[in-house]
Enzyme design. Structure first.
Site, PDB file in Angstrom:
ATOM      1  CG  ASN A  31      -2.178  -1.015   0.852  1.00  0.00           C
ATOM      2  OD1 ASN A  31      -3.069  -0.895  -0.138  1.00  0.00           O
ATOM      3  ND2 ASN A  31      -2.558  -1.602   1.807  1.00  0.00           N
ATOM      4  CG  HIS A  89      24.210   1.701   7.150  1.00  0.00           C
ATOM      5  ND1 HIS A  89      24.967   2.147   6.042  1.00  0.00           N
ATOM      6  CD2 HIS A  89      22.834   1.939   6.679  1.00  0.00           C
ATOM      7  CE1 HIS A  89      24.092   2.283   4.976  1.00  0.00           C
ATOM      8  NE2 HIS A  89      22.936   2.621   5.534  1.00  0.00           N
ATOM      9  CB  THR A 131      14.623  -6.541  16.138  1.00  0.00           C
ATOM     10  OG1 THR A 131      14.145  -6.905  17.639  1.00  0.00           O
ATOM     11  CG2 THR A 131      14.311  -4.890  16.019  1.00  0.00           C
ATOM     12  NE  ARG A 176       5.376  -6.742  25.404  1.00  0.00           N
ATOM     13  CZ  ARG A 176       4.275  -7.412  25.723  1.00  0.00           C
ATOM     14  NH1 ARG A 176       4.151  -8.393  25.732  1.00  0.00           N
ATOM     15  NH2 ARG A 176       3.562  -6.261  26.332  1.00  0.00           N
TER      16      ARG A 176
END
Length: 211
Positions: free
Chosen positions: A100, A131, A182, A197
């Site tokens: 979208n 990075h 993550t 979480r």
């Protein structure tokens, strides 16, 4: 064709670009010109970029899609890509994936793979690279790494969610609006927060009732 018809059609094209799910339910009177318009948009993209595009899909002309040899963008059948979405290969979209408005996907070196029927909401950021941050070098000179991102089938990535490099999201999972993922997400999980979480499981979530 009258000026009024041309203006109406231009506005309808804009509407479809920002809400591409409407393309798949067009009225019969709109389908011929809309399909001809999409054929032109997609043919131009094939001519200019290293992309493959499946059948019966929609790509907004305002989308920014960039592929090159070794970093293609592969788009399955009946996919929808909205206005101001950014896709930089290597990226593979399964059938019936939607991306979208203003979502950003960059495949880095290792790529992004998205399974059939997955929904990427507005403003989501999915970057398959990272990075370094070593203090002895300025940020602009840090090395770039890439592990790749894999998103399963029937996944919902909420608006403004972020997914970092190296993550795998299992089939049928849901990522809440604004979450930053993550680490890997199990199949069927509902995740949210920064960092994200597990909040629940779709198979054990009570159905929403009411009006």
């Amino acid at each position: 064709m009258s000026d009024a018809t041309l203006r109406y059609r231009a506005q309808h094209q804009k509407r479809l670009s920002w809400m591409p799910w409407l393309y798949f339910n067009l009225k019969d009177r709109h389908r011929p010109w809309a399909e001809a318009w999409q054929a032109e948009v997609q043919e131009h993209l094939r001519d200019q970029e290293t992309v493959q595009i499946g059948t019966d899909g929609f790509i907004a002309p305002e989308a920014a899609i960039f592929g090159e040899p070794g970093r293609p963008v592969l788009i399955g059948n009946r996919c929808a890509i909205a206005a101001q979405a950014f896709l930089h290969g290597p990226i593979t979209l399964g059938d019936e994936v939607s991306v979208n408005a203003r979502a950003a996907l960059d495949g880095g070196a290792k790529g992004i793979t998205i399974g059939r029927g997955t929904r990427i909401a507005a403003g989501a950021a999915i970057y398959a690279f990272d990075h370094g941050m070593a203090p002895e070098h300025p940020i602009r000179k840090q090395p770039v790494t890439s592990l790749g991102i894999r998103i399963g089938e029937d996944v919902w990535i909420g608006a403004n969610a972020g997914i970092t490099d190296g993550v795998t999201i299992g089939d049928h999972a849901v990522v809440a609006m604004g979450a930053v993922v993550t680490r890997d997400v199990p199949p069927w999980a509902i995740v949210g927060g920064v960092p994200a979480r597990v909040l629940g499981d779709r198979r054990r979530t009570a159905p929403v009732t009411g009006a």
